[in-house]
Design a protein around this motif. Structure first.
Motif, PDB file in Angstrom:
ATOM      1  N   GLU A   1      49.218  31.877  30.929  1.00  0.00           N
ATOM      2  CA  GLU A   1      49.496  33.295  31.191  1.00  0.00           C
ATOM      3  C   GLU A   1      48.211  34.061  31.477  1.00  0.00           C
ATOM      4  N   TYR A   2      47.155  33.751  30.731  1.00  0.00           N
ATOM      5  CA  TYR A   2      45.879  34.425  30.954  1.00  0.00           C
ATOM      6  C   TYR A   2      45.345  34.115  32.352  1.00  0.00           C
ATOM      7  N   ASP A   3      45.404  32.847  32.743  1.00  0.00           N
ATOM      8  CA  ASP A   3      44.924  32.483  34.080  1.00  0.00           C
ATOM      9  C   ASP A   3      45.781  33.119  35.174  1.00  0.00           C
ATOM     10  N   LYS A   4      47.063  33.268  34.905  1.00  0.00           N
ATOM     11  CA  LYS A   4      47.966  33.865  35.894  1.00  0.00           C
ATOM     12  C   LYS A   4      47.673  35.355  36.089  1.00  0.00           C
ATOM     13  N   TRP A   5      47.391  36.075  35.007  1.00  0.00           N
ATOM     14  CA  TRP A   5      47.219  37.522  35.066  1.00  0.00           C
ATOM     15  C   TRP A   5      45.766  37.970  35.001  1.00  0.00           C
ATOM     16  N   ARG A   6      44.837  37.051  35.192  1.00  0.00           N
ATOM     17  CA  ARG A   6      43.424  37.416  35.151  1.00  0.00           C
ATOM     18  C   ARG A   6      43.076  38.348  36.306  1.00  0.00           C
ATOM     19  N   HIS A   7      42.210  39.303  36.042  1.00  0.00           N
ATOM     20  CA  HIS A   7      41.855  40.300  37.059  1.00  0.00           C
ATOM     21  C   HIS A   7      41.053  39.640  38.180  1.00  0.00           C
ATOM     22  N   PRO A   8      41.390  39.909  39.447  1.00  0.00           N
ATOM     23  CA  PRO A   8      40.678  39.269  40.557  1.00  0.00           C
ATOM     24  C   PRO A   8      39.261  39.802  40.764  1.00  0.00           C
ATOM     25  N   ASP A   9      39.003  41.031  40.348  1.00  0.00           N
ATOM     26  CA  ASP A   9      37.683  41.630  40.530  1.00  0.00           C
ATOM     27  C   ASP A   9      37.254  42.286  39.213  1.00  0.00           C
ATOM     28  N   PRO A  10      36.800  41.471  38.241  1.00  0.00           N
ATOM     29  CA  PRO A  10      36.489  42.041  36.926  1.00  0.00           C
ATOM     30  C   PRO A  10      35.280  42.962  36.970  1.00  0.00           C
ATOM     31  N   TYR A  11      35.272  43.913  36.043  1.00  0.00           N
ATOM     32  CA  TYR A  11      34.160  44.847  35.935  1.00  0.00           C
ATOM     33  C   TYR A  11      32.951  44.119  35.362  1.00  0.00           C
ATOM     34  N   ILE A  12      31.812  44.314  35.992  1.00  0.00           N
ATOM     35  CA  ILE A  12      30.556  43.746  35.510  1.00  0.00           C
ATOM     36  C   ILE A  12      29.609  44.905  35.252  1.00  0.00           C
ATOM     37  N   VAL A  13      29.036  44.924  34.064  1.00  0.00           N
ATOM     38  CA  VAL A  13      28.083  45.970  33.721  1.00  0.00           C
ATOM     39  C   VAL A  13      26.947  45.920  34.743  1.00  0.00           C
ATOM     40  N   PRO A  14      26.511  47.065  35.281  1.00  0.00           N
ATOM     41  CA  PRO A  14      25.536  47.056  36.374  1.00  0.00           C
ATOM     42  C   PRO A  14      24.255  46.283  36.092  1.00  0.00           C
ATOM     43  N   TRP A  15      23.740  46.304  34.877  1.00  0.00           N
ATOM     44  CA  TRP A  15      22.467  45.639  34.606  1.00  0.00           C
ATOM     45  C   TRP A  15      22.643  44.205  34.118  1.00  0.00           C
ATOM     46  N   ALA A  16      23.890  43.714  34.048  1.00  0.00           N
ATOM     47  CA  ALA A  16      24.147  42.324  33.670  1.00  0.00           C
ATOM     48  C   ALA A  16      24.041  41.426  34.903  1.00  0.00           C
ATOM     49  N   PRO A  17      23.847  40.116  34.712  1.00  0.00           N
ATOM     50  CA  PRO A  17      23.819  39.216  35.871  1.00  0.00           C
ATOM     51  C   PRO A  17      25.086  39.339  36.702  1.00  0.00           C
ATOM     52  N   GLY A  18      24.925  39.581  37.976  1.00  0.00           N
ATOM     53  CA  GLY A  18      26.055  39.806  38.868  1.00  0.00           C
ATOM     54  C   GLY A  18      26.367  41.278  39.076  1.00  0.00           C
ATOM     55  N   GLY A  19      25.737  42.158  38.291  1.00  0.00           N
ATOM     56  CA  GLY A  19      25.947  43.586  38.425  1.00  0.00           C
ATOM     57  C   GLY A  19      25.115  44.159  39.555  1.00  0.00           C
ATOM     58  N   SER A  20      25.408  45.402  39.918  1.00  0.00           N
ATOM     59  CA  SER A  20      24.751  46.016  41.070  1.00  0.00           C
ATOM     60  C   SER A  20      23.292  46.379  40.813  1.00  0.00           C
ATOM     61  N   LYS A  21      22.880  46.524  39.550  1.00  0.00           N
ATOM     62  CA  LYS A  21      21.494  46.868  39.252  1.00  0.00           C
ATOM     63  C   LYS A  21      20.675  45.696  38.714  1.00  0.00           C
ATOM     64  N   PHE A  22      21.276  44.513  38.665  1.00  0.00           N
ATOM     65  CA  PHE A  22      20.580  43.377  38.088  1.00  0.00           C
ATOM     66  C   PHE A  22      19.377  43.000  38.951  1.00  0.00           C
ATOM     67  N   CYS A  23      18.218  42.975  38.370  1.00  0.00           N
ATOM     68  CA  CYS A  23      16.944  42.647  39.035  1.00  0.00           C
ATOM     69  C   CYS A  23      16.657  43.583  40.203  1.00  0.00           C
ATOM     70  N   ARG A  24      17.085  44.823  40.103  1.00  0.00           N
ATOM     71  CA  ARG A  24      16.800  45.784  41.152  1.00  0.00           C
ATOM     72  C   ARG A  24      15.302  46.072  41.222  1.00  0.00           C
ATOM     73  N   ASN A  25      14.660  46.181  40.096  1.00  0.00           N
ATOM     74  CA  ASN A  25      13.223  46.407  40.030  1.00  0.00           C
ATOM     75  C   ASN A  25      12.557  45.205  39.378  1.00  0.00           C
ATOM     76  N   PRO A  26      12.330  44.161  40.157  1.00  0.00           N
ATOM     77  CA  PRO A  26      11.715  42.970  39.565  1.00  0.00           C
ATOM     78  C   PRO A  26      10.269  43.261  39.180  1.00  0.00           C
ATOM     79  N   THR A  27       9.729  42.438  38.316  1.00  0.00           N
ATOM     80  CA  THR A  27       8.343  42.610  37.921  1.00  0.00           C
ATOM     81  C   THR A  27       7.438  42.335  39.116  1.00  0.00           C
ATOM     82  N   PRO A  28       6.352  43.090  39.242  1.00  0.00           N
ATOM     83  CA  PRO A  28       5.451  42.884  40.388  1.00  0.00           C
ATOM     84  C   PRO A  28       4.705  41.560  40.267  1.00  0.00           C
ATOM     85  N   PRO A  29       4.262  41.025  41.397  1.00  0.00           N
ATOM     86  CA  PRO A  29       3.491  39.776  41.357  1.00  0.00           C
ATOM     87  C   PRO A  29       2.208  39.957  40.551  1.00  0.00           C
ATOM     88  N   ALA A  30       1.670  38.836  40.059  1.00  0.00           N
ATOM     89  CA  ALA A  30       0.501  38.871  39.184  1.00  0.00           C
ATOM     90  C   ALA A  30      -0.755  39.326  39.929  1.00  0.00           C
TER      91      ALA A  30
END
Length: 144
Positions: free
Chosen positions: A101-130
């Motif tokens: 039932e869970y697999d049948k009704w799972r959301h096709p586009d789950p919400y991802i917190v923006p700063w989590a991996p896969g979110g829209s802000k993830f690694c937006r400001n990467p650390t500068p090169p050394a």
């Protein structure tokens, strides 16, 4: 102590009483007590994981919190309806049905917190090169 959690000694006593009833009825078919408890522990873990995944997925479907709270209480009622089932084979069937039932009704586009991996802000400001030097005290450099 919260009302929905039972003390551990009551759970152990209940499991031991259930095991004794099963042994007295002759339905064990040679299953040892350790194997029985290991299977029950695995089932409890699967149910816990299924409930948490379903509850988190409910947040994806609910737009407002008041809708989520109603859906979450309905989900909890579904899980509590089968809380007292003791037959391990029936529990396995219920878990398999719940996972299907869970697999049948799972959301096709789950919400991802923006700063989590896969979110829209993830690694937006990467650390500068050394090799790039950053001056934090701009205008106050050590000049003689």
């Amino acid at each position: 102590m919260s009302s929905n959690k039972r003390p551990i000694y009551k759970l152990q006593y209940r499991s031991l009483c259930t095991k004794q009833k099963i042994e007295e009825s002759g339905k064990t078919s040679g299953v040892s007590t350790a194997a029985y408890f290991a299977r029950r522990a695995a089932q409890k873990e699967r149910v816990r994981i299924l409930y948490r995944r379903a509850l988190k997925d409910t947040l994806n479907w609910a737009v407002h919190r008041h809708i989520f709270y109603r859906d979450a209480s309905d989900l909890r009622e579904k899980f509590n309806a089968n809380q007292d089932v003791e037959d391990v084979d029936r529990i396995d069937k219920l878990i398999a049905h719940g996972e299907a039932e869970y697999d049948k009704w799972r959301h096709p586009d789950p919400y991802i917190v923006p700063w989590a991996p896969g979110g829209s802000k993830f690694c937006r400001n990467p650390t500068p090169p050394a090799e790039i030097e950053i001056v934090y005290n701009y205008g106050h450099e050590d000049n003689p």
